[in-house]
Scaffold this motif. Structure first.
Motif, PDB file in Angstrom:
ATOM      1  N   ILE A  53      24.669  47.067  49.202  1.00 51.36           N
ATOM      2  CA  ILE A  53      25.705  47.781  48.464  1.00 51.36           C
ATOM      3  C   ILE A  53      26.078  46.999  47.209  1.00 51.36           C
ATOM      4  CG2 ILE A  53      27.624  46.717  49.720  1.00 51.36           C
ATOM      5  CD1 ILE A  53      29.000  49.504  49.579  1.00 51.36           C
ATOM      6  N   THR A  54      26.313  47.751  46.148  1.00 50.56           N
ATOM      7  CA  THR A  54      26.836  47.171  44.906  1.00 50.56           C
ATOM      8  C   THR A  54      28.232  47.734  44.689  1.00 50.56           C
ATOM      9  OG1 THR A  54      24.637  46.971  43.918  1.00 50.56           O
ATOM     10  CG2 THR A  54      26.516  46.949  42.419  1.00 50.56           C
ATOM     11  N   ILE A  55      29.199  46.848  44.563  1.00 48.21           N
ATOM     12  CA  ILE A  55      30.583  47.272  44.368  1.00 48.21           C
ATOM     13  C   ILE A  55      30.822  47.506  42.883  1.00 48.21           C
ATOM     14  CG2 ILE A  55      33.007  46.673  44.754  1.00 48.21           C
ATOM     15  CD1 ILE A  55      31.375  46.957  47.326  1.00 48.21           C
ATOM     16  N   PRO A  56      31.316  48.688  42.487  1.00 48.95           N
ATOM     17  CA  PRO A  56      31.546  48.987  41.065  1.00 48.95           C
ATOM     18  C   PRO A  56      32.543  48.029  40.410  1.00 48.95           C
ATOM     19  CG  PRO A  56      31.657  50.991  42.396  1.00 48.95           C
ATOM     20  CD  PRO A  56      31.626  49.848  43.349  1.00 48.95           C
ATOM     21  N   GLY A  57      32.447  47.935  39.093  1.00 45.74           N
ATOM     22  CA  GLY A  57      33.194  46.947  38.336  1.00 45.74           C
ATOM     23  C   GLY A  57      34.687  47.132  38.265  1.00 45.74           C
TER      24      GLY A  57
END
Length: 207
Positions: A53-57
């Motif tokens: 998972i990539t957590i949004p900025g």
């Protein structure tokens, strides 16, 4: 438990994923989060089947145990907007191998990465001031750790039971180290203390 993938971009105004929203969705493997997202609630993805998972900025808050017991999670990338790794956040993510911590992190809370048994390496960025109790306890694949000079406190049993830990580097500064912080690290060979770092604590390496 039958949900296999979720694309939350379809809701472009989504700002919060509520507490336990995807709890125990064990078939959930893929997840796309929208850039509007600001908060992930307590236990939001705990015990789900997500792999990465990539957590949004724009996310500034990740709740307690948000990814706890995600047994398939292998990698995670956190943005600079995150200042704190919450208690139990990635605890018992037994397949987690890679974590990219952002430069904005100030505090790694208690049990944040407890029993992440495949975590081999983690870079603690300069700016982190406190590493909580048992934060990396039982990370049995971790082989080395560098504590930056910004850290002033390492909690009790923080790295206890890291069976493969061989090298610790402590940078400049006065560090309050909790009891048993590096206990039961049977293969520990090298402890490097740089630039006059001073440790305050008792039974730090006690087995």
């Amino acid at each position: 438990q039958s949900l296999s993938d979720a694309d939350l971009f379809s809701n472009t105004s989504l700002e919060t994923i509520e507490q336990s929203a995807f709890y125990d969705c064990r078939r959930l493997k893929s997840l796309v989060l929208p850039e509007t997202l600001r908060e992930i609630g307590n236990y939001a993805f705990s015990r789900s089947g997500i792999v990465k998972i990539t957590i949004p900025g724009n996310v500034s808050s990740i709740g307690t145990g948000a990814f706890m017991e995600c047994k398939s999670l292998r990698s995670i990338i956190l943005p600079n907007s995150i200042t704190e790794i919450s208690p139990l956040c990635f605890s018992e993510c037994t397949e987690l191998e890679s974590v990219t911590l952002c430069e904005g992190v100030v505090r790694i809370q208690d049990n944040a990465f407890t029993d992440c048994s495949k975590l081999k390496e983690i870079v603690i960025p300069y700016g982190v001031e406190e590493i909580g109790e048992e934060a990396f306890k039982g990370c049995t694949s971790l082989t080395s750790i560098t504590i930056p000079g910004s850290v002033t406190r390492i909690g009790e049993y923080c790295f206890s039971g890291c069976a493969e830990l061989r090298s610790i580097t402590l940078c400049e500064g006065v560090i309050e180290v909790g009891e048993g912080a590096f206990s039961d690290c049977g293969k520990l060979e090298d402890i490097v203390i740089l630039n006059g770092a001073e440790l305050i604590g008792e039974d730090i390496f006690d087995d």
